[in-house]
Design a protein around this motif. Structure first.
Motif, PDB file in Angstrom:
ATOM      1  N   TYR A   7       3.916   9.517 -17.189  1.00 26.57           N
ATOM      2  CA  TYR A   7       3.701   9.321 -15.752  1.00 26.57           C
ATOM      3  C   TYR A   7       2.511  10.110 -15.222  1.00 26.57           C
ATOM      4  CZ  TYR A   7       8.132   6.836 -15.213  1.00 26.57           C
ATOM      5  OH  TYR A   7       9.139   5.925 -15.286  1.00 26.57           O
ATOM      6  N   VAL A   8       2.301  11.321 -15.713  1.00 24.82           N
ATOM      7  CA  VAL A   8       1.187  12.135 -15.219  1.00 24.82           C
ATOM      8  C   VAL A   8      -0.147  11.462 -15.534  1.00 24.82           C
ATOM      9  CG1 VAL A   8       0.013  14.365 -15.452  1.00 24.82           C
ATOM     10  CG2 VAL A   8       2.508  14.280 -15.344  1.00 24.82           C
ATOM     11  N   LYS A   9      -0.283  10.980 -16.752  1.00 24.63           N
ATOM     12  CA  LYS A   9      -1.521  10.299 -17.155  1.00 24.63           C
ATOM     13  C   LYS A   9      -1.683   8.992 -16.374  1.00 24.63           C
ATOM     14  CE  LYS A   9      -3.474  10.156 -21.358  1.00 24.63           C
ATOM     15  NZ  LYS A   9      -3.541   9.923 -22.815  1.00 24.63           N
ATOM     16  N   LEU A  10      -0.591   8.258 -16.226  1.00 23.25           N
ATOM     17  CA  LEU A  10      -0.636   6.997 -15.504  1.00 23.25           C
ATOM     18  C   LEU A  10      -0.975   7.219 -14.028  1.00 23.25           C
ATOM     19  CD1 LEU A  10      -0.284   3.982 -15.967  1.00 23.25           C
ATOM     20  CD2 LEU A  10       2.154   4.254 -15.498  1.00 23.25           C
ATOM     21  N   ARG A  20       6.515   7.563  -7.288  1.00 18.64           N
ATOM     22  CA  ARG A  20       6.433   6.123  -7.010  1.00 18.64           C
ATOM     23  C   ARG A  20       6.468   5.333  -8.320  1.00 18.64           C
ATOM     24  NH1 ARG A  20       8.061   1.933  -5.140  1.00 18.64           N
ATOM     25  NH2 ARG A  20       6.594   0.236  -4.900  1.00 18.64           N
ATOM     26  N   LEU A  21       5.806   5.816  -9.342  1.00 20.48           N
ATOM     27  CA  LEU A  21       5.839   5.149 -10.646  1.00 20.48           C
ATOM     28  C   LEU A  21       7.262   5.078 -11.176  1.00 20.48           C
ATOM     29  CD1 LEU A  21       2.658   6.735 -12.249  1.00 20.48           C
ATOM     30  CD2 LEU A  21       2.941   4.339 -11.557  1.00 20.48           C
ATOM     31  N   MET A  22       8.023   6.168 -10.984  1.00 21.96           N
ATOM     32  CA  MET A  22       9.418   6.181 -11.425  1.00 21.96           C
ATOM     33  C   MET A  22      10.248   5.163 -10.651  1.00 21.96           C
ATOM     34  SD  MET A  22      10.289  10.156 -12.270  1.00 21.96           S
ATOM     35  CE  MET A  22       9.094  11.034 -11.300  1.00 21.96           C
ATOM     36  N   ALA A  23       9.969   5.030  -9.350  1.00 19.74           N
ATOM     37  CA  ALA A  23      10.699   4.058  -8.534  1.00 19.74           C
ATOM     38  C   ALA A  23      10.399   2.630  -9.000  1.00 19.74           C
ATOM     39  CB  ALA A  23      10.329   4.230  -7.059  1.00 19.74           C
ATOM     40  N   ILE A  24       9.147   2.354  -9.276  1.00 21.20           N
ATOM     41  CA  ILE A  24       8.769   1.026  -9.772  1.00 21.20           C
ATOM     42  C   ILE A  24       9.459   0.767 -11.103  1.00 21.20           C
ATOM     43  CG2 ILE A  24       6.852  -0.367 -10.662  1.00 21.20           C
ATOM     44  CD1 ILE A  24       5.053   1.115  -8.573  1.00 21.20           C
ATOM     45  N   ARG A  29      10.448  -2.595  -5.589  1.00 12.79           N
ATOM     46  CA  ARG A  29       9.388  -3.589  -5.373  1.00 12.79           C
ATOM     47  C   ARG A  29       8.034  -2.965  -5.664  1.00 12.79           C
ATOM     48  NH1 ARG A  29      10.916  -6.739   0.053  1.00 12.79           N
ATOM     49  NH2 ARG A  29       8.943  -5.823   0.592  1.00 12.79           N
ATOM     50  N   VAL A  30       7.081  -3.801  -6.030  1.00 17.34           N
ATOM     51  CA  VAL A  30       5.733  -3.337  -6.366  1.00 17.34           C
ATOM     52  C   VAL A  30       4.729  -4.163  -5.576  1.00 17.34           C
ATOM     53  CG1 VAL A  30       5.594  -4.821  -8.414  1.00 17.34           C
ATOM     54  CG2 VAL A  30       4.139  -2.810  -8.259  1.00 17.34           C
ATOM     55  N   SER A  31       3.746  -3.494  -5.005  1.00 17.59           N
ATOM     56  CA  SER A  31       2.721  -4.201  -4.230  1.00 17.59           C
ATOM     57  C   SER A  31       1.680  -4.795  -5.170  1.00 17.59           C
ATOM     58  CB  SER A  31       2.038  -3.242  -3.248  1.00 17.59           C
ATOM     59  OG  SER A  31       1.195  -2.338  -3.946  1.00 17.59           O
ATOM     60  N   ARG A  32       0.948  -5.742  -4.665  1.00 18.45           N
ATOM     61  CA  ARG A  32      -0.135  -6.354  -5.440  1.00 18.45           C
ATOM     62  C   ARG A  32      -1.162  -5.293  -5.841  1.00 18.45           C
ATOM     63  NH1 ARG A  32      -0.543 -10.797  -8.219  1.00 18.45           N
ATOM     64  NH2 ARG A  32       0.606 -11.856  -6.585  1.00 18.45           N
ATOM     65  N   ALA A  33      -1.466  -4.371  -4.926  1.00 19.30           N
ATOM     66  CA  ALA A  33      -2.438  -3.309  -5.217  1.00 19.30           C
ATOM     67  C   ALA A  33      -1.934  -2.404  -6.351  1.00 19.30           C
ATOM     68  CB  ALA A  33      -2.716  -2.484  -3.965  1.00 19.30           C
ATOM     69  N   GLU A  34      -0.639  -2.082  -6.339  1.00 21.01           N
ATOM     70  CA  GLU A  34      -0.070  -1.267  -7.406  1.00 21.01           C
ATOM     71  C   GLU A  34      -0.106  -2.018  -8.730  1.00 21.01           C
ATOM     72  OE1 GLU A  34       3.155   1.435  -4.909  1.00 21.01           O
ATOM     73  OE2 GLU A  34       3.677  -0.649  -5.432  1.00 21.01           O
ATOM     74  N   LEU A  35       0.234  -3.286  -8.692  1.00 20.62           N
ATOM     75  CA  LEU A  35       0.197  -4.106  -9.900  1.00 20.62           C
ATOM     76  C   LEU A  35      -1.218  -4.148 -10.469  1.00 20.62           C
ATOM     77  CD1 LEU A  35       2.157  -6.246 -11.481  1.00 20.62           C
ATOM     78  CD2 LEU A  35       0.600  -7.865 -10.436  1.00 20.62           C
ATOM     79  N   ASP A  36      -2.205  -4.341  -9.608  1.00 19.66           N
ATOM     80  CA  ASP A  36      -3.605  -4.369 -10.048  1.00 19.66           C
ATOM     81  C   ASP A  36      -4.012  -3.034 -10.679  1.00 19.66           C
ATOM     82  OD1 ASP A  36      -3.852  -6.979  -9.156  1.00 19.66           O
ATOM     83  OD2 ASP A  36      -4.851  -6.431  -7.285  1.00 19.66           O
ATOM     84  N   ALA A  37      -3.604  -1.920 -10.056  1.00 20.61           N
ATOM     85  CA  ALA A  37      -3.951  -0.597 -10.576  1.00 20.61           C
ATOM     86  C   ALA A  37      -3.299  -0.373 -11.942  1.00 20.61           C
ATOM     87  CB  ALA A  37      -3.509   0.486  -9.591  1.00 20.61           C
ATOM     88  N   LEU A  38      -2.057  -0.787 -12.094  1.00 23.56           N
ATOM     89  CA  LEU A  38      -1.369  -0.644 -13.373  1.00 23.56           C
ATOM     90  C   LEU A  38      -2.026  -1.515 -14.444  1.00 23.56           C
ATOM     91  CD1 LEU A  38       2.269  -0.620 -12.021  1.00 23.56           C
ATOM     92  CD2 LEU A  38       1.134   1.275 -13.212  1.00 23.56           C
ATOM     93  N   ALA A  39      -2.410  -2.707 -14.079  1.00 27.57           N
ATOM     94  CA  ALA A  39      -3.069  -3.603 -15.032  1.00 27.57           C
ATOM     95  C   ALA A  39      -4.383  -2.984 -15.524  1.00 27.57           C
ATOM     96  CB  ALA A  39      -3.320  -4.967 -14.389  1.00 27.57           C
ATOM     97  N   ARG A  40      -5.151  -2.416 -14.612  1.00 28.68           N
ATOM     98  CA  ARG A  40      -6.412  -1.765 -15.014  1.00 28.68           C
ATOM     99  C   ARG A  40      -6.139  -0.588 -15.951  1.00 28.68           C
ATOM    100  NH1 ARG A  40      -7.533  -2.708  -9.660  1.00 28.68           N
ATOM    101  NH2 ARG A  40      -7.053  -0.558  -9.084  1.00 28.68           N
ATOM    102  N   ALA A  41      -5.122   0.203 -15.632  1.00 25.92           N
ATOM    103  CA  ALA A  41      -4.806   1.380 -16.441  1.00 25.92           C
ATOM    104  C   ALA A  41      -4.382   0.987 -17.854  1.00 25.92           C
ATOM    105  CB  ALA A  41      -3.698   2.190 -15.770  1.00 25.92           C
ATOM    106  N   TRP A  42      -3.698  -0.136 -17.990  1.00 28.28           N
ATOM    107  CA  TRP A  42      -3.211  -0.589 -19.284  1.00 28.28           C
ATOM    108  C   TRP A  42      -4.148  -1.585 -19.965  1.00 28.28           C
ATOM    109  CZ3 TRP A  42       1.942  -1.170 -16.402  1.00 28.28           C
ATOM    110  CH2 TRP A  42       2.661   0.018 -16.485  1.00 28.28           C
ATOM    111  N   ASN A  43      -5.284  -1.875 -19.316  1.00 28.17           N
ATOM    112  CA  ASN A  43      -6.268  -2.811 -19.876  1.00 28.17           C
ATOM    113  C   ASN A  43      -5.656  -4.178 -20.167  1.00 28.17           C
ATOM    114  OD1 ASN A  43      -8.545  -1.003 -19.912  1.00 28.17           O
ATOM    115  ND2 ASN A  43      -7.551   0.030 -21.618  1.00 28.17           N
TER     116      ASN A  43
END
Length: 61
Positions: A7-10, A20-24, A29-43
């Motif tokens: 979680y710290v790295k993410l 918030r990452l733990m809640a997701i 629920r997850v926002s589009r912006a959060e989903l986009d940020a997670l997608a970028r982080a995970w390539n």
């Protein structure tokens, strides 16, 4: 890959605080912006990440 990222790295890669990452991860629920940020982080594409969600109703705009 998602489960293996601490979680710290993410949080640093996404700008989403660990609490918030733990809640997701717990099914909140997850926002589009959060989903986009997670997608970028995970390539991965945001579309692929969205497709992997078990309940599409958790994604909010």
């Amino acid at each position: 890959m998602q489960k293996g990222t601490p979680y710290v790295k993410l949080a640093k890669r996404t700008g989403i605080v660990p609490k918030r990452l733990m809640a997701i991860s717990a099914g909140d629920r997850v926002s589009r912006a959060e989903l986009d940020a997670l997608a970028r982080a995970w390539n991965v594409s945001a579309g692929d990440l969205e497709a992997s969600m078990p309940d599409k109703r958790l994604l909010v705009d």
